[in-house]
Design a protein around this motif. Structure first.
Motif, PDB file in Angstrom:
ATOM      1  N   GLY A 207      21.551 -21.025 -23.690  1.00 48.80           N
ATOM      2  CA  GLY A 207      21.718 -22.376 -24.205  1.00 48.80           C
ATOM      3  C   GLY A 207      22.972 -23.067 -23.713  1.00 48.80           C
ATOM      4  N   PRO A 208      23.220 -24.278 -24.203  1.00 47.15           N
ATOM      5  CA  PRO A 208      24.406 -25.043 -23.808  1.00 47.15           C
ATOM      6  C   PRO A 208      25.572 -24.745 -24.737  1.00 47.15           C
ATOM      7  CG  PRO A 208      23.050 -26.375 -25.241  1.00 47.15           C
ATOM      8  CD  PRO A 208      22.357 -25.024 -25.135  1.00 47.15           C
ATOM      9  N   THR A 209      26.718 -25.312 -24.428  1.00 49.43           N
ATOM     10  CA  THR A 209      27.800 -25.390 -25.407  1.00 49.43           C
ATOM     11  C   THR A 209      28.063 -26.865 -25.682  1.00 49.43           C
ATOM     12  OG1 THR A 209      29.565 -25.394 -23.742  1.00 49.43           O
ATOM     13  CG2 THR A 209      28.858 -23.249 -24.614  1.00 49.43           C
ATOM     14  N   GLN A 210      28.686 -27.139 -26.811  1.00 48.26           N
ATOM     15  CA  GLN A 210      29.048 -28.506 -27.181  1.00 48.26           C
ATOM     16  C   GLN A 210      30.555 -28.556 -27.401  1.00 48.26           C
ATOM     17  OE1 GLN A 210      26.706 -29.446 -30.658  1.00 48.26           O
ATOM     18  NE2 GLN A 210      24.795 -29.617 -29.498  1.00 48.26           N
ATOM     19  N   GLU A 211      31.235 -29.386 -26.608  1.00 44.76           N
ATOM     20  CA  GLU A 211      32.692 -29.486 -26.656  1.00 44.76           C
ATOM     21  C   GLU A 211      33.080 -30.775 -27.368  1.00 44.76           C
ATOM     22  OE1 GLU A 211      34.130 -26.737 -25.504  1.00 44.76           O
ATOM     23  OE2 GLU A 211      32.081 -26.106 -25.014  1.00 44.76           O
ATOM     24  N   SER A 220      28.290 -32.070 -23.428  1.00 43.96           N
ATOM     25  CA  SER A 220      27.334 -30.961 -23.329  1.00 43.96           C
ATOM     26  C   SER A 220      26.534 -31.102 -22.030  1.00 43.96           C
ATOM     27  CB  SER A 220      26.398 -30.952 -24.551  1.00 43.96           C
ATOM     28  OG  SER A 220      25.637 -29.760 -24.597  1.00 43.96           O
ATOM     29  N   ASN A 221      25.406 -30.428 -21.945  1.00 43.50           N
ATOM     30  CA  ASN A 221      24.544 -30.489 -20.766  1.00 43.50           C
ATOM     31  C   ASN A 221      23.086 -30.413 -21.202  1.00 43.50           C
ATOM     32  OD1 ASN A 221      23.806 -27.552 -20.895  1.00 43.50           O
ATOM     33  ND2 ASN A 221      26.002 -27.331 -20.490  1.00 43.50           N
ATOM     34  N   HIS A 222      22.184 -30.350 -20.236  1.00 45.22           N
ATOM     35  CA  HIS A 222      20.753 -30.458 -20.538  1.00 45.22           C
ATOM     36  C   HIS A 222      20.080 -29.118 -20.843  1.00 45.22           C
ATOM     37  CE1 HIS A 222      20.703 -34.676 -19.520  1.00 45.22           C
ATOM     38  NE2 HIS A 222      21.241 -34.433 -18.325  1.00 45.22           N
ATOM     39  N   SER A 223      20.826 -28.048 -20.929  1.00 40.82           N
ATOM     40  CA  SER A 223      20.212 -26.742 -21.165  1.00 40.82           C
ATOM     41  C   SER A 223      19.491 -26.702 -22.518  1.00 40.82           C
ATOM     42  CB  SER A 223      21.269 -25.639 -21.130  1.00 40.82           C
ATOM     43  OG  SER A 223      20.703 -24.400 -21.495  1.00 40.82           O
ATOM     44  N   VAL A 245      23.807 -14.233 -27.800  1.00 46.56           N
ATOM     45  CA  VAL A 245      24.833 -15.212 -28.178  1.00 46.56           C
ATOM     46  C   VAL A 245      24.319 -16.574 -27.735  1.00 46.56           C
ATOM     47  CG1 VAL A 245      27.224 -15.943 -27.923  1.00 46.56           C
ATOM     48  CG2 VAL A 245      26.663 -13.500 -27.927  1.00 46.56           C
ATOM     49  N   SER A 246      23.985 -17.410 -28.699  1.00 44.45           N
ATOM     50  CA  SER A 246      23.271 -18.648 -28.396  1.00 44.45           C
ATOM     51  C   SER A 246      24.066 -19.882 -28.750  1.00 44.45           C
ATOM     52  CB  SER A 246      21.940 -18.680 -29.164  1.00 44.45           C
ATOM     53  OG  SER A 246      21.280 -19.918 -28.986  1.00 44.45           O
ATOM     54  N   GLY A 247      24.146 -20.808 -27.783  1.00 42.56           N
ATOM     55  CA  GLY A 247      24.652 -22.134 -28.073  1.00 42.56           C
ATOM     56  C   GLY A 247      23.619 -22.904 -28.872  1.00 42.56           C
ATOM     57  N   PRO A 248      23.888 -24.157 -29.239  1.00 45.34           N
ATOM     58  CA  PRO A 248      22.974 -24.936 -30.076  1.00 45.34           C
ATOM     59  C   PRO A 248      21.633 -25.180 -29.370  1.00 45.34           C
ATOM     60  CG  PRO A 248      25.148 -25.945 -30.004  1.00 45.34           C
ATOM     61  CD  PRO A 248      25.138 -24.894 -28.947  1.00 45.34           C
ATOM     62  N   THR A 249      20.549 -24.715 -29.964  1.00 43.42           N
ATOM     63  CA  THR A 249      19.203 -24.965 -29.452  1.00 43.42           C
ATOM     64  C   THR A 249      18.269 -25.236 -30.617  1.00 43.42           C
ATOM     65  OG1 THR A 249      18.192 -22.758 -29.574  1.00 43.42           O
ATOM     66  CG2 THR A 249      19.659 -23.176 -27.702  1.00 43.42           C
ATOM     67  N   LEU A 285      24.218 -13.302 -18.341  1.00 40.29           N
ATOM     68  CA  LEU A 285      24.926 -14.533 -18.688  1.00 40.29           C
ATOM     69  C   LEU A 285      24.114 -15.735 -18.201  1.00 40.29           C
ATOM     70  CD1 LEU A 285      28.502 -13.309 -17.702  1.00 40.29           C
ATOM     71  CD2 LEU A 285      27.433 -13.288 -19.979  1.00 40.29           C
ATOM     72  N   SER A 286      23.175 -16.164 -19.027  1.00 35.62           N
ATOM     73  CA  SER A 286      22.293 -17.267 -18.633  1.00 35.62           C
ATOM     74  C   SER A 286      22.654 -18.584 -19.301  1.00 35.62           C
ATOM     75  CB  SER A 286      20.833 -16.920 -18.960  1.00 35.62           C
ATOM     76  OG  SER A 286      20.646 -16.763 -20.351  1.00 35.62           O
ATOM     77  N   ALA A 287      23.679 -18.592 -20.148  1.00 37.36           N
ATOM     78  CA  ALA A 287      24.074 -19.832 -20.827  1.00 37.36           C
ATOM     79  C   ALA A 287      24.674 -20.832 -19.848  1.00 37.36           C
ATOM     80  CB  ALA A 287      25.076 -19.527 -21.941  1.00 37.36           C
ATOM     81  N   ALA A 288      24.510 -22.097 -20.159  1.00 40.98           N
ATOM     82  CA  ALA A 288      25.140 -23.180 -19.384  1.00 40.98           C
ATOM     83  C   ALA A 288      26.427 -23.573 -20.108  1.00 40.98           C
ATOM     84  CB  ALA A 288      24.194 -24.361 -19.257  1.00 40.98           C
TER      85      ALA A 288
END
Length: 410
Positions: A207-211, A220-223, A245-249, A285-288
């Motif tokens: 997933g993405p991260t949100q800063e 953020s990004n489009h992931s 370990v997942s960013g916001p999805t 490590l597939s997160a954006a």
């Protein structure tokens, strides 16, 4: 993996490419499969049931009740439930736009649709239609829905169509469909037989991260996280213990056995990944992850005042490079590189700079790959620079390919 002895239902629908179903039946029978053909009424305008019955050595079925001469009009019932339970695979080739729509909507207006709804076996749709029909949003959505139900889509091929137009829409060649079945059962057999990942601890980021800029806005990004979640699901299916370990999805837990750690920012993702890293055997490590984050996020919403607005950014921790420097013998690491130019060169730099065992290369120039899609097209390069190129596939199939590479290395 052999197809010999497999029981295959072949659904044939109303498309000019129905003539190819004769060759497909012949190839399946030659491979040792037991083939039962189910036709729609409109399919019989393109190829006769007699042709397919002769090749399959079985009467062709098209109605719920037999009234045709080849079954003596005995009024016997073609039990769609029994057919759905009998088959090891149901292949619908060609699958017309009409049939795709009916199956996606769960409409049960003939024997073929009833068998589809009753099938407990893997189902493969091989669409065939004109280019504009294939690219129409309704067809795209129907294929997406069918894929989301767990069905397999054998994508139409590019070439000259019956209309004279050139584009995607040609039925996949019978040899391609046959190979798809071979590949499916080979992977299934491998997954069932392999014990290499039993007890292995796998750490995956997705997933993405949100800063945060302020309490309202963020960078953020489009992931969407779809690829990472598919990878987590594939590793669980192969017997591994998976921490995600997942960013916001907006995605549900990929499998009940997955331990998911939800994070928001790049720093939070680094912290959670670092904590789990030492005990992991395999790290994907597939997160954006954001490369930069606001240096001084505001604690209150920033009001619109000035014509222009400057935001000071600072680098985030490079998770892959940090973990790569800490990697111990026996640990395996896979990273991802989404590139727009100089793809291979940039991917190799990342592979070596971050001490990875594999780099998975995506190009945004490939149609159907990248963020937001249910499909992906990847090239994998290992640390010996051996290259593995894969065709466009569903993300679940791509995940299975990646797991297979890991298993081979073990």
């Amino acid at each position: 993996m052999s197809i010999e002895g497999k029981r295959i239902l072949l659904g044939v629908t109303g498309s000019i490419s129905a003539y190819k179903s004769a060759l497909l039946v012949r190839l399946l029978v030659k491979a040792g499969a037991d083939v039962q053909v189910v036709m729609t009424e409109s399919a019989q305008q393109f190829i006769t049931p007699l042709t397919l019955a002769t090749l399959s050595k079985r009467p062709v079925l098209s109605t719920f009740v037999n009234t045709n001469s080849d079954r003596s009009g005995d009024g016997s019932w073609n039990n769609h439930v029994e057919l759905g339970l009998w088959a090891d695979a149901f292949v619908i080739a060609p699958a017309s736009a009409h049939t795709l729509a009916r199956c996606a909507a769960g409409l049960c207006s003939d024997l073929l649709a009833a068998v589809y709804l009753s099938a407990r076996c893997p189902v493969f749709f091989a669409p065939a239609m004109d280019v504009d029909m294939y690219q129409h949003p309704s067809t795209v959505e129907n294929l997406r829905r069918l894929n989301s139900f767990g069905n397999h889509i054998i994508r139409a091929e590019h070439g000259e169509l019956a209309s004279g137009l050139i584009g995607e829409g040609r039925l996949a060649e019978p040899e391609t469909i046959l190979q798809t079945l071979y590949d499916f059962w080979a992977k299934q057999e491998s997954t069932e037989a392999v014990q290499a990942l039993s007890g292995k601890r796998v750490l995956i980021t997705a997933g993405p991260t949100q800063e945060p800029i302020d309490p309202v806005r963020y960078i953020s990004n489009h992931s969407t996280g779809k690829m990472g979640y598919a990878i987590a699901r594939a590793f669980v299916q192969a017997g591994a213990n998976v921490t995600l370990v997942s960013g916001p999805t907006a995605l549900p837990l990929p499998a009940p056995a997955v331990t998911r750690i939800n994070v928001r920012t790049a720093q939070e993702m680094f912290g959670a990944t670092q904590e789990a890293f030492a005990n992991a055997d395999i790290i994907v490590l597939s997160a954006a992850v954001a490369d930069y984050t606001p240096a001084h996020p505001a604690d209150r919403k920033i009001k619109k005042k000035e014509t222009s607005f400057s935001l000071e950014l600072t680098k985030t921790t490079d998770i892959a490079a940090t973990l790569g420097a800490q990697k111990q013998p026996g640990q395996l690491m896979m990273g991802f590189a989404l590139e727009t130019d100089n793809e291979r060169e940039n991917a190799l730099k990342k592979l070596y700079a971050k001490n990875l065992d594999w780099i998975v290369l995506n190009s945004l120039r490939d149609s159907g790959a990248g963020f937001g899609h249910d499909t992906n097209k990847i090239t994998v390069i290992d640390k010996e620079e051996q290259t593995y190129e894969f065709a466009l596939k569903s993300k679940d199939e791509v995940a299975q390919d990646l797991v297979s590479l890991v298993i081979k290395s073990l």
